[in-house]
Design a protein around this motif. Structure first.
Motif, PDB file in Angstrom:
ATOM      1  N   MET A   1       0.832  -1.201   0.055  1.00 30.09           N
ATOM      2  CA  MET A   1      -0.020   0.076  -0.032  1.00 30.09           C
ATOM      3  C   MET A   1       0.871   1.340  -0.042  1.00 30.09           C
ATOM      4  N   SER A   2       0.767   2.149  -1.019  1.00 33.67           N
ATOM      5  CA  SER A   2       1.430   3.388  -0.929  1.00 33.67           C
ATOM      6  C   SER A   2       1.055   4.458   0.106  1.00 33.67           C
ATOM      7  N   ALA A   3       2.050   5.211   0.418  1.00 31.73           N
ATOM      8  CA  ALA A   3       1.717   6.362   1.385  1.00 31.73           C
ATOM      9  C   ALA A   3       1.081   7.456   0.685  1.00 31.73           C
ATOM     10  N   PRO A   4       0.035   8.146   1.573  1.00 34.53           N
ATOM     11  CA  PRO A   4      -0.662   9.219   0.993  1.00 34.53           C
ATOM     12  C   PRO A   4       0.254  10.413   0.456  1.00 34.53           C
ATOM     13  N   ALA A   5      -0.143  11.054  -0.391  1.00 35.57           N
ATOM     14  CA  ALA A   5       0.718  12.404  -0.672  1.00 35.57           C
ATOM     15  C   ALA A   5       0.619  13.120   0.182  1.00 35.57           C
ATOM     16  N   THR A   6       1.708  14.150   0.297  1.00 37.50           N
ATOM     17  CA  THR A   6       1.691  15.009   1.405  1.00 37.50           C
ATOM     18  C   THR A   6       0.399  15.986   1.542  1.00 37.50           C
ATOM     19  N   SER A   7       0.066  16.525   0.330  1.00 32.06           N
ATOM     20  CA  SER A   7      -0.830  17.193   0.048  1.00 32.06           C
ATOM     21  C   SER A   7      -2.355  16.877   0.396  1.00 32.06           C
ATOM     22  N   GLN A   8      -2.493  15.685   0.616  1.00 29.51           N
ATOM     23  CA  GLN A   8      -3.603  15.029   1.221  1.00 29.51           C
ATOM     24  C   GLN A   8      -3.947  14.993   2.644  1.00 29.51           C
ATOM     25  N   LEU A   9      -2.547  15.134   3.315  1.00 29.18           N
ATOM     26  CA  LEU A   9      -2.610  14.933   4.757  1.00 29.18           C
ATOM     27  C   LEU A   9      -2.728  16.347   5.480  1.00 29.18           C
ATOM     28  N   ALA A  10      -3.234  16.364   6.464  1.00 20.45           N
ATOM     29  CA  ALA A  10      -3.601  17.789   7.257  1.00 20.45           C
ATOM     30  C   ALA A  10      -2.518  18.312   7.500  1.00 20.45           C
ATOM     31  N   PRO A  11      -2.300  19.718   7.482  1.00 19.55           N
ATOM     32  CA  PRO A  11      -1.292  20.415   7.532  1.00 19.55           C
ATOM     33  C   PRO A  11      -0.927  20.559   9.242  1.00 19.55           C
ATOM     34  N   ARG A  12       0.363  20.657   9.479  1.00 19.95           N
ATOM     35  CA  ARG A  12       0.816  20.408  11.017  1.00 19.95           C
ATOM     36  C   ARG A  12       1.470  21.887  11.271  1.00 19.95           C
ATOM     37  N   SER A  13       1.325  22.686  12.381  1.00 16.51           N
ATOM     38  CA  SER A  13       1.600  23.953  12.678  1.00 16.51           C
ATOM     39  C   SER A  13       3.412  23.959  13.005  1.00 16.51           C
ATOM     40  N   VAL A  14       3.663  24.788  12.122  1.00 15.32           N
ATOM     41  CA  VAL A  14       5.284  24.819  12.196  1.00 15.32           C
ATOM     42  C   VAL A  14       5.613  25.200  13.587  1.00 15.32           C
ATOM     43  N   GLY A  15       4.999  26.457  13.751  1.00 19.64           N
ATOM     44  CA  GLY A  15       5.315  27.040  15.118  1.00 19.64           C
ATOM     45  C   GLY A  15       5.190  26.338  16.599  1.00 19.64           C
ATOM     46  N   GLU A  16       4.114  25.703  16.502  1.00 20.67           N
ATOM     47  CA  GLU A  16       3.770  24.752  17.650  1.00 20.67           C
ATOM     48  C   GLU A  16       4.708  23.761  17.629  1.00 20.67           C
ATOM     49  N   ALA A  17       4.837  23.252  16.859  1.00 23.03           N
ATOM     50  CA  ALA A  17       5.976  21.910  16.764  1.00 23.03           C
ATOM     51  C   ALA A  17       7.505  22.516  17.184  1.00 23.03           C
ATOM     52  N   MET A  18       7.724  23.560  16.593  1.00 23.90           N
ATOM     53  CA  MET A  18       9.171  23.856  17.106  1.00 23.90           C
ATOM     54  C   MET A  18       9.088  24.196  18.419  1.00 23.90           C
ATOM     55  N   LYS A  19       8.173  25.050  18.943  1.00 25.86           N
ATOM     56  CA  LYS A  19       8.081  25.307  20.323  1.00 25.86           C
ATOM     57  C   LYS A  19       7.825  24.167  21.110  1.00 25.86           C
ATOM     58  N   ARG A  20       7.349  23.262  20.765  1.00 25.33           N
ATOM     59  CA  ARG A  20       7.117  21.852  21.622  1.00 25.33           C
ATOM     60  C   ARG A  20       8.667  21.151  21.440  1.00 25.33           C
ATOM     61  N   GLY A  21       9.315  21.305  20.572  1.00 21.42           N
ATOM     62  CA  GLY A  21      10.898  20.810  20.414  1.00 21.42           C
ATOM     63  C   GLY A  21      11.613  21.249  21.303  1.00 21.42           C
ATOM     64  N   ALA A  22      11.379  22.840  20.984  1.00 21.26           N
ATOM     65  CA  ALA A  22      12.650  23.376  21.902  1.00 21.26           C
ATOM     66  C   ALA A  22      12.170  23.377  23.395  1.00 21.26           C
ATOM     67  N   MET A  23      11.119  22.921  23.955  1.00 22.45           N
ATOM     68  CA  MET A  23      10.626  22.746  25.274  1.00 22.45           C
ATOM     69  C   MET A  23      10.984  21.279  25.636  1.00 22.45           C
ATOM     70  N   ARG A  24      11.836  20.658  24.632  1.00 23.37           N
ATOM     71  CA  ARG A  24      12.172  19.124  24.795  1.00 23.37           C
ATOM     72  C   ARG A  24      11.036  18.404  24.977  1.00 23.37           C
ATOM     73  N   ARG A  25      10.067  18.450  24.357  1.00 18.07           N
ATOM     74  CA  ARG A  25       8.821  17.748  24.202  1.00 18.07           C
ATOM     75  C   ARG A  25       8.362  17.179  22.968  1.00 18.07           C
ATOM     76  N   CYS A  26       7.760  16.113  22.760  1.00 20.31           N
ATOM     77  CA  CYS A  26       7.400  15.558  21.712  1.00 20.31           C
ATOM     78  C   CYS A  26       6.625  16.626  20.567  1.00 20.31           C
ATOM     79  N   PRO A  27       6.984  16.809  19.406  1.00 21.76           N
ATOM     80  CA  PRO A  27       6.400  17.962  18.493  1.00 21.76           C
ATOM     81  C   PRO A  27       4.884  17.363  18.224  1.00 21.76           C
ATOM     82  N   ALA A  28       4.678  16.017  18.367  1.00 26.30           N
ATOM     83  CA  ALA A  28       3.176  15.477  17.988  1.00 26.30           C
ATOM     84  C   ALA A  28       2.311  16.027  18.931  1.00 26.30           C
ATOM     85  N   CYS A  29       2.545  15.419  20.470  1.00 30.37           N
ATOM     86  CA  CYS A  29       1.447  15.485  21.428  1.00 30.37           C
ATOM     87  C   CYS A  29       1.819  16.556  22.466  1.00 30.37           C
ATOM     88  N   GLY A  30       3.161  17.085  22.488  1.00 27.04           N
ATOM     89  CA  GLY A  30       3.694  18.066  23.460  1.00 27.04           C
ATOM     90  C   GLY A  30       3.909  17.515  24.958  1.00 27.04           C
TER      91      GLY A  30
END
Length: 136
Positions: A1-30
């Motif tokens: 089964m092929s992976a879905p195209a990136t355009s079909q996936l829900a967008p992720r917040s870059v700022g939120e993910a980077m903030k979570r990562g900078a706080m040393r937390r998982c970028p997905a769940c925080g």
């Protein structure tokens, strides 16, 4: 089964993910810690199970750390020298210690932010599958 195209996936917040990562937390769940040690990235988030082993931060965090520390240290070094004229030994010891401490503090912050950016942009294997809801 092929992976879905990136355009079909829900967008992720870059700022939120980077903030979570900078706080040393998982970028997905925080919630889950991203590091197993000082800079060792966990293979999976212990909270949501997000795979983190795809990350390729490489030298980026080190370059940003050097950039920030040097841009903060140079003007401060000049100002301290012009105002107080301390001896060379005191100036060198103080600024070497300060630069080393600041570098050690900022390096995991930048590495976490880089991992968050990669996760949000679905780089290096982070976008192979659709997002799953966070399980309680």
């Amino acid at each position: 089964m092929s992976a879905p195209a990136t355009s079909q996936l829900a967008p992720r917040s870059v700022g939120e993910a980077m903030k979570r990562g900078a706080m040393r937390r998982c970028p997905a769940c925080g919630e889950g810690p991203i590091f197993a040690g000082y800079l060792k990235v966990r293979d999976h988030c212990p909270n949501c199970g997000e795979a983190l082993h795809h990350q390729r931060a490489d030298d980026g965090p080190a370059y940003f750390t050097i950039l920030v520390v040097s841009h903060l240290s140079a003007p401060l070094l000049l100002a301290i020298y012009m105002l107080y004229r301390p001896s060379s030994a005191v100036l060198i010891a103080t600024f070497l210690g300060g630069a080393a401490l600041l570098s050690l503090l900022l390096l995991p912050v930048f590495k976490g932010a880089f991992i968050g950016l990669q996760w949000a942009k679905r780089m290096h294997g982070f976008g192979d599958e659709p997002d799953r809801p966070v399980e309680p």
